[in-house]
Design a protein around this motif. Structure first.
Motif, PDB file in Angstrom:
ATOM      1  N   MET A  85       2.447  16.059 -49.710  1.00 15.85           N
ATOM      2  CA  MET A  85       1.305  16.207 -50.613  1.00 15.85           C
ATOM      3  C   MET A  85       1.027  14.905 -51.362  1.00 15.85           C
ATOM      4  O   MET A  85      -0.114  14.494 -51.529  1.00 15.85           O
ATOM      5  N   ARG A  86       2.129  14.240 -51.833  1.00 12.22           N
ATOM      6  CA  ARG A  86       1.950  12.985 -52.563  1.00 12.22           C
ATOM      7  C   ARG A  86       1.354  11.911 -51.666  1.00 12.22           C
ATOM      8  O   ARG A  86       0.483  11.152 -52.079  1.00 12.22           O
ATOM      9  N   ALA A  87       1.822  11.868 -50.385  1.00 12.16           N
ATOM     10  CA  ALA A  87       1.290  10.876 -49.451  1.00 12.16           C
ATOM     11  C   ALA A  87      -0.184  11.130 -49.180  1.00 12.16           C
ATOM     12  O   ALA A  87      -0.988  10.190 -49.097  1.00 12.16           O
ATOM     13  N   LYS A  88      -0.556  12.405 -49.063  1.00 14.99           N
ATOM     14  CA  LYS A  88      -1.968  12.716 -48.836  1.00 14.99           C
ATOM     15  C   LYS A  88      -2.816  12.325 -50.038  1.00 14.99           C
ATOM     16  O   LYS A  88      -3.934  11.819 -49.887  1.00 14.99           O
ATOM     17  N   GLY A  89      -2.265  12.561 -51.252  1.00 11.25           N
ATOM     18  CA  GLY A  89      -2.999  12.182 -52.456  1.00 11.25           C
ATOM     19  C   GLY A  89      -3.207  10.690 -52.546  1.00 11.25           C
ATOM     20  O   GLY A  89      -4.284  10.216 -52.896  1.00 11.25           O
ATOM     21  N   GLU A  90      -2.162   9.918 -52.208  1.00 13.53           N
ATOM     22  CA  GLU A  90      -2.290   8.464 -52.237  1.00 13.53           C
ATOM     23  C   GLU A  90      -3.277   7.979 -51.178  1.00 13.53           C
ATOM     24  O   GLU A  90      -4.018   7.023 -51.407  1.00 13.53           O
ATOM     25  N   THR A  91      -3.278   8.648 -50.020  1.00 15.20           N
ATOM     26  CA  THR A  91      -4.223   8.268 -48.969  1.00 15.20           C
ATOM     27  C   THR A  91      -5.658   8.522 -49.404  1.00 15.20           C
ATOM     28  O   THR A  91      -6.540   7.683 -49.192  1.00 15.20           O
ATOM     29  N   ARG A  92      -5.891   9.676 -50.034  1.00 15.58           N
ATOM     30  CA  ARG A  92      -7.239   9.974 -50.519  1.00 15.58           C
ATOM     31  C   ARG A  92      -7.666   8.988 -51.591  1.00 15.58           C
ATOM     32  O   ARG A  92      -8.819   8.532 -51.614  1.00 15.58           O
ATOM     33  N   ALA A  93      -6.744   8.645 -52.504  1.00 18.30           N
ATOM     34  CA  ALA A  93      -7.078   7.675 -53.549  1.00 18.30           C
ATOM     35  C   ALA A  93      -7.385   6.306 -52.942  1.00 18.30           C
ATOM     36  O   ALA A  93      -8.302   5.608 -53.380  1.00 18.30           O
ATOM     37  N   GLY A  94      -6.607   5.919 -51.916  1.00 18.11           N
ATOM     38  CA  GLY A  94      -6.880   4.656 -51.241  1.00 18.11           C
ATOM     39  C   GLY A  94      -8.232   4.654 -50.557  1.00 18.11           C
ATOM     40  O   GLY A  94      -8.953   3.656 -50.588  1.00 18.11           O
ATOM     41  N   LEU A  95      -8.586   5.774 -49.943  1.00 20.67           N
ATOM     42  CA  LEU A  95      -9.893   5.874 -49.293  1.00 20.67           C
ATOM     43  C   LEU A  95     -11.023   5.814 -50.319  1.00 20.67           C
ATOM     44  O   LEU A  95     -12.065   5.192 -50.077  1.00 20.67           O
ATOM     45  N   ARG A  96     -10.811   6.464 -51.473  1.00 22.04           N
ATOM     46  CA  ARG A  96     -11.826   6.401 -52.525  1.00 22.04           C
ATOM     47  C   ARG A  96     -12.008   4.977 -53.025  1.00 22.04           C
ATOM     48  O   ARG A  96     -13.129   4.531 -53.287  1.00 22.04           O
ATOM     49  N   LEU A  97     -10.884   4.248 -53.153  1.00 24.68           N
ATOM     50  CA  LEU A  97     -10.979   2.858 -53.584  1.00 24.68           C
ATOM     51  C   LEU A  97     -11.732   2.021 -52.564  1.00 24.68           C
ATOM     52  O   LEU A  97     -12.606   1.224 -52.923  1.00 24.68           O
ATOM     53  N   ALA A  98     -11.397   2.181 -51.285  1.00 27.80           N
ATOM     54  CA  ALA A  98     -12.084   1.417 -50.244  1.00 27.80           C
ATOM     55  C   ALA A  98     -13.574   1.736 -50.231  1.00 27.80           C
ATOM     56  O   ALA A  98     -14.419   0.829 -50.110  1.00 27.80           O
ATOM     57  N   LEU A  99     -13.908   3.027 -50.360  1.00 28.09           N
ATOM     58  CA  LEU A  99     -15.312   3.423 -50.377  1.00 28.09           C
ATOM     59  C   LEU A  99     -16.016   2.868 -51.604  1.00 28.09           C
ATOM     60  O   LEU A  99     -17.164   2.383 -51.519  1.00 28.09           O
ATOM     61  N   LEU A 100     -15.324   2.911 -52.760  1.00 33.65           N
ATOM     62  CA  LEU A 100     -15.913   2.380 -53.989  1.00 33.65           C
ATOM     63  C   LEU A 100     -16.169   0.884 -53.865  1.00 33.65           C
ATOM     64  O   LEU A 100     -17.245   0.399 -54.244  1.00 33.65           O
ATOM     65  N   LEU A 101     -15.197   0.149 -53.341  1.00 33.96           N
ATOM     66  CA  LEU A 101     -15.373  -1.295 -53.199  1.00 33.96           C
ATOM     67  C   LEU A 101     -16.518  -1.613 -52.241  1.00 33.96           C
ATOM     68  O   LEU A 101     -17.307  -2.536 -52.491  1.00 33.96           O
ATOM     69  N   LEU A 102     -16.620  -0.861 -51.154  1.00 30.83           N
ATOM     70  CA  LEU A 102     -17.695  -1.096 -50.179  1.00 30.83           C
ATOM     71  C   LEU A 102     -19.062  -0.809 -50.796  1.00 30.83           C
ATOM     72  O   LEU A 102     -19.972  -1.650 -50.730  1.00 30.83           O
ATOM     73  N   LEU A 103     -19.195   0.373 -51.398  1.00 31.77           N
ATOM     74  CA  LEU A 103     -20.491   0.739 -51.979  1.00 31.77           C
ATOM     75  C   LEU A 103     -20.848  -0.173 -53.148  1.00 31.77           C
ATOM     76  O   LEU A 103     -22.001  -0.606 -53.273  1.00 31.77           O
ATOM     77  N   SER A 104     -19.864  -0.470 -53.988  1.00 31.68           N
ATOM     78  CA  SER A 104     -20.132  -1.340 -55.133  1.00 31.68           C
ATOM     79  C   SER A 104     -20.507  -2.743 -54.670  1.00 31.68           C
ATOM     80  O   SER A 104     -21.352  -3.398 -55.271  1.00 31.68           O
TER      81      SER A 104
END
Length: 345
Positions: free
Chosen positions: A1-20
């Motif tokens: 569960m923790r690994a999945k949470g970190e993966t989702r947070a990493g994906l959100r960061l990548a998406l945020l950096l791309l869109l921003s």
């Protein structure tokens, strides 16, 4: 569960950096095109590609000069200032464990203002001291005073906040005294506009200076990202993990003071960016500073460029000080934070 949470947070960061990043490019292009004399966005992009040697388009000399020598540098400086202030806010909120902390909590802005006023009004240095240097000296004088009043790096966060409030009041009082007793009407107007922040006079030299300072300081902060995570749980817990609390706090305070002093010395005092942006970034990518710091940097850049555009279009044929625009956004956000932090009954 923790690994999945970190993966989702990493994906959100990548998406945020791309869109921003996409939004930032568009915002910089719009900020460069908008002005007393509007320039087509196509001309903006062709000017940039001409200057870096990718194209050789035939453009009107006046428009090309305005884009490259005036507006583009202004927009890029605005982006760097937004990034720097947002990073400082994220660091101070972790070090002081206070959601309302921001760069000016240490009195750096007030000290920089006093230093600049001494140069503008009193003529200290007789031409040998520039406005930026005077503001820089004043900013670090305020930082030194805060360190002295809070008994150095070993004091707790509350002592540092109180010391920052005291330093801000002292330097604000000095600034007001100098302006009211020694400034002419023209000097008073110049000082007032500078104290509220302005990108009007920045050019490429200011961009290069800010780029170097922010790159070095951000690198230091990224290296200490995991240490910052430990600080959010308190000094005792951080010390239990083997972190030299006093030394790390002093280093990070010095880094934030350097970034804030450099920004204020170039563009004046701009408030609330360091308060608003870290909370917005934290809401998207979470509290871990390895993700929070780059997210705050890119969101702060977008926020400041858009605020710069607003400062030029809200009132026809007039530029509003950038600090006024950021305050119009920051004050409601400040009220929301206070409301959410109220004791539950």
């Amino acid at each position: 569960m923790r690994a999945k949470g970190e993966t989702r947070a990493g994906l959100r960061l990548a998406l945020l950096l791309l869109l921003s990043g996409i939004v930032l490019i568009g915002a910089v292009a719009a900020a460069t095109a908008i002005g007393d004399y509007n320039i087509p966005v196509r001309t903006v992009f062709l000017t940039v590609t001409n200057q870096i040697g990718l194209t050789d388009a035939d453009l009107p000399r006046i428009e090309e000069s305005v884009v490259w020598n005036l507006r583009l540098s202004r927009s890029l400086v605005a982006a760097l200032c937004g990034s720097g202030l947002a990073i400082c806010g994220a660091i101070l909120q972790a070090l002081l464990r206070n959601p309302l902390a921001e760069p000016f909590v240490l009195g750096v802005s007030a000290g920089a203002s006093t230093g600049a006023v001494c140069v503008i009004v009193l003529g200290i240095g007789a031409g040998a001291v520039s406005l930026s240097l005077g503001a820089f000296v004043g900013a670090f004088s305020a930082f030194a005073l805060v360190a002295l009043l809070s008994n150095g790096a070993t004091s707790g966060p509350n002592h540092t906040i109180l010391a920052g409030v005291a330093a801000s009041q002292l330097f604000n009082a000095l600034t007001a005294y100098i302006v009211t007793t020694s400034a002419s009407a023209q000097q008073a107007r110049s000082v007032m506009f500078w104290l509220l922040g302005s990108f009007g006079g920045v050019r490429w030299p200011q961009f290069y200076l800010l780029l170097i300072v922010l790159f070095v300081c951000l690198a230091i902060c990224i290296i200490m990202a995991r240490t910052l995570d430990a600080f959010t749980f308190g000094d005792e817990d951080a010390a239990a993990l083997g972190i030299p609390v006093a030394r790390i706090r002093l280093i990070l305070f010095a880094v934030t003071a350097l970034m804030t002093a450099t920004i204020v010395s170039q563009v004046g005092a701009i408030g609330f960016v360091g308060l608003v942006v870290p909370h917005a970034a934290r809401y998207i990518v979470g509290p871990l500073h390895m993700r929070l710091l780059p997210a705050a940097a890119v969101v702060g850049a977008v926020f400041m460029v858009i605020a710069d555009i607003a400062s030029r279009v809200l009132v026809d044929q007039q530029t509003i000080p950038i600090g006024v625009v950021t305050a119009l956004v920051g004050v409601p956000f400040f009220a929301i934070i206070l409301y959410r932090a109220r004791p539950q009954t």
